[in-house]
Scaffold this active site. Structure first.
Site, PDB file in Angstrom:
ATOM      1  N   HIS A  62      71.559  62.690  34.000  1.00  0.00           N
ATOM      2  CA  HIS A  62      70.561  61.232  34.634  1.00  0.00           C
ATOM      3  C   HIS A  62      69.408  61.947  35.439  1.00  0.00           C
ATOM      4  CE1 HIS A  62      74.597  59.444  32.288  1.00  0.00           C
ATOM      5  NE2 HIS A  62      75.199  61.190  31.983  1.00  0.00           N
ATOM      6  N   ARG A  64      67.974  58.658  36.518  1.00  0.00           N
ATOM      7  CA  ARG A  64      68.572  57.727  37.807  1.00  0.00           C
ATOM      8  C   ARG A  64      67.571  56.400  37.381  1.00  0.00           C
ATOM      9  NH1 ARG A  64      73.676  57.679  36.457  1.00  0.00           N
ATOM     10  NH2 ARG A  64      74.547  59.039  37.892  1.00  0.00           N
ATOM     11  N   ASP A 151      75.563  55.886  26.490  1.00  0.00           N
ATOM     12  CA  ASP A 151      76.398  57.203  27.605  1.00  0.00           C
ATOM     13  C   ASP A 151      76.503  56.674  28.265  1.00  0.00           C
ATOM     14  OD1 ASP A 151      78.006  59.328  28.214  1.00  0.00           O
ATOM     15  OD2 ASP A 151      75.559  59.389  29.918  1.00  0.00           O
ATOM     16  N   HIS A 179      79.434  58.658  24.059  1.00  0.00           N
ATOM     17  CA  HIS A 179      81.027  59.010  25.213  1.00  0.00           C
ATOM     18  C   HIS A 179      82.438  58.644  24.498  1.00  0.00           C
ATOM     19  CE1 HIS A 179      81.181  58.696  29.754  1.00  0.00           C
ATOM     20  NE2 HIS A 179      82.063  58.058  28.830  1.00  0.00           N
ATOM     21  N   HIS A 232      79.441  65.583  26.741  1.00  0.00           N
ATOM     22  CA  HIS A 232      80.803  66.100  27.051  1.00  0.00           C
ATOM     23  C   HIS A 232      81.892  66.416  26.540  1.00  0.00           C
ATOM     24  CE1 HIS A 232      80.877  62.020  28.220  1.00  0.00           C
ATOM     25  NE2 HIS A 232      79.802  62.096  29.213  1.00  0.00           N
ATOM     26  N   ASN A 278      83.347  61.914  34.377  1.00  0.00           N
ATOM     27  CA  ASN A 278      83.906  60.720  33.409  1.00  0.00           C
ATOM     28  C   ASN A 278      83.017  61.874  32.295  1.00  0.00           C
ATOM     29  OD1 ASN A 278      85.413  58.761  34.047  1.00  0.00           O
ATOM     30  ND2 ASN A 278      84.129  57.056  33.763  1.00  0.00           N
ATOM     31  N   ASP A 305      75.219  67.593  32.331  1.00  0.00           N
ATOM     32  CA  ASP A 305      76.249  65.960  32.403  1.00  0.00           C
ATOM     33  C   ASP A 305      75.569  65.574  33.733  1.00  0.00           C
ATOM     34  OD1 ASP A 305      76.352  63.291  32.581  1.00  0.00           O
ATOM     35  OD2 ASP A 305      78.958  63.809  32.461  1.00  0.00           O
ATOM     36  N   HIS A 309      74.559  61.514  42.859  1.00  0.00           N
ATOM     37  CA  HIS A 309      74.569  60.018  43.233  1.00  0.00           C
ATOM     38  C   HIS A 309      74.291  60.334  45.485  1.00  0.00           C
ATOM     39  CE1 HIS A 309      76.475  57.720  40.315  1.00  0.00           C
ATOM     40  NE2 HIS A 309      77.359  59.152  39.788  1.00  0.00           N
TER      41      HIS A 309
HETATM   42 ZN   LIG Z   1      79.000  60.693  29.506  1.00  0.00          ZN
END
Ligand SMILES: [Zn+2]
Length: 431
Positions: A62, A64, A151, A179, A232, A278, A305, A309
């Site tokens: 990710h 972002r 996802d 997911h 995941h 998650n 994954d 943040h």
């Molecule tokens: Zn996910």
């Protein structure tokens, strides 16, 4: 473009292992063999005591962008990936706006053009990740997208999932990635539902939320003859389902994250949001079952994954914090420490899980291939026995949320070569 020679390493790829130098010219592997002559002006990369492998491939990150560039950007994410030995990544489409049409996909691919690793993207399965109407999968496929997923959220509606799986069979190389968490079963939950969630008084997310979705999807994928990928995977139950489905010929693949092979729900005991993710960190029995599934080939890939943040968003109470952790710079070392150092797998198998197998899952034909003349030069040079201590403050990411902060790990990336260019030399970014 000038030449690069990688000297004195042990080459490991899908074909096996041998001592050889590797000569790279104009973005391609030009020659592989003992004691090669270096052309004048070639950059010399030392691989003494190290392993030369196809570049690692992370099929779930990710970055972002667009939407949360304060947490990460395609550029900072790609830098971290390159430092972690990755030469290709697949960015998940849960951005803002989401990657649910050709224009947004094109924009992110454009941002990745100059990045120090190849940036690929997954497209949404449904418009706006709403789980209702299919996104224009064909248009995104025309841009090279092969992985489709909502996802961050599960495609919960079985009819929508069935349509996506059926439609994907008309798109060569496409895979529908899930997911797998039933939203009704995880509603209000913040960690794995089990002994620790009751002890801590934190509402749980039960393992059944993953297992039931995987069971349902396997039935749908089998009927449709579609390719299905479990993102995941975190539970013993889902691993058992995938193992059975593979045995009867279902076109299913699965990935696991380094954290789900390493950490358990007990890590949440201090209410530190860095351990909130998650799917959540599970019980020791799940970690053991996932490890067994990695060893017996049920699980095809290790994917990070990578979920940055910005520090202030994680500096809140456990139940309010967003889930996710950084992963690209520590993945290889966590895998070596957990799987190779413990004698569970040889290094070559860990490289398979981090390079050529994920490349195949995501249809990245340029990556993960054998190290032979004529192939694109996406390579990493790693020192499998070097130890180091993770310092979250010094990672390339814009964020700092690593649960491995302070851990002593074995296995270090020395050099990364992407498109024939050394982007990391001696553990340092070249630009
Ligand atoms: Zn996910």
């Amino acid at each position: 473009m000038s030449a690069v020679i990688i000297r004195g390493g042990r080459v490991i790829d899908e074909r096996g292992e041998r001592a050889a130098d590797v000569l790279v010219r104009d973005g391609m592997i030009a020659e592989v063999g003992p004691k090669l002559d270096a052309p004048a002006g070639a950059t010399m990369l030392d691989a003494d005591g190290a392993v030369v492998a196809p570049g690692l491939v992370d099929i779930q990150v990710h970055f972002r962008e667009p939407g949360r560039e304060d947490s990460e950007t395609v550029d900072t994410g790609a830098r971290g990936a390159a430092l972690g030995g990755f030469t290709a990544v697949v960015c998940m489409p849960n951005t803002n706006p989401p990657l649910d049409d050709a224009a947004v996909v094109q924009a992110v691919l454009e941002r990745g053009r100059l990045a120090p690793c190849d940036v690929h993207v997954a497209g949404c399965i449904t418009r706006g990740r709403q789980g209702k109407e299919l996104a224009p999968l064909g248009e995104m496929h025309d841009l090279g997208v092969r992985v489709f997923t909502d996802d961050g959220d599960c495609v919960a509606d079985a009819a929508v999932m069935r349509r996506a799986l059926e439609y994907s069979t008309a798109l060569p190389g496409a895979v529908i990635a899930q997911h797998a968490e039933d939203p009704a079963l995880v509603a209000g939950g913040h960690m794995h539902e089990g002994e620790w969630s009751s002890r801590l008084g934190i509402p749980g997310r039960p393992a059944e939320a993953e297992i039931t979705i995987v069971a349902r999807d396997l039935v749908l994928a089998e009927r449709a003859g579609a390719r299905y990928h479990v993102l995941h995977m975190s539970t013993a139950g889902a691993a058992a389902l995938v193992r059975d489905a593979k045995a009867r010929g279902v076109r299913v693949t699965a990935e696991v994250s380094p954290q789900h092979l390493t950490l358990t729900d007990a890590a949440c005991a201090g209410f530190d949001p860095v351990f909130k993710m998650n799917p959540p960190l599970r019980a020791q029995s799940d970690v053991d079952a996932l490890t067994a599934a990695v060893v017996d080939g049920t699980i095809d890939a290790i994917a990070t994954d990578h979920a940055p943040h910005a520090p202030e968003t994680k500096a809140v109470p456990f139940e309010e914090a967003p889930p996710g952790m950084l992963g690209t710079e520590t993945a290889l070392a966590v895998a070596i420490t957990q799987l190779v150092e413990t004698g569970k797998l040889p290094l070559a198998s860990v490289l398979a899980l981090l390079s050529w197998q994920p490349a195949r899952v995501a249809g990245l034909a340029e990556h993960g291939g054998p190290i032979v003349a004529g192939r694109p030069a996406h390579l990493c040079v790693i020192d499998p026995s070097a130890t180091w201590i993770v310092d979250a403050q010094s990672l390339a990411s814009r964020s700092r949320n690593s649960p491995f902060d302070g851990w002593k790990l074995t296995g270090r990336v020395r050099h990364t070569i992407c498109r024939g260019e050394p982007v990391v030399i001696d553990g340092t970014m070249e630009r």
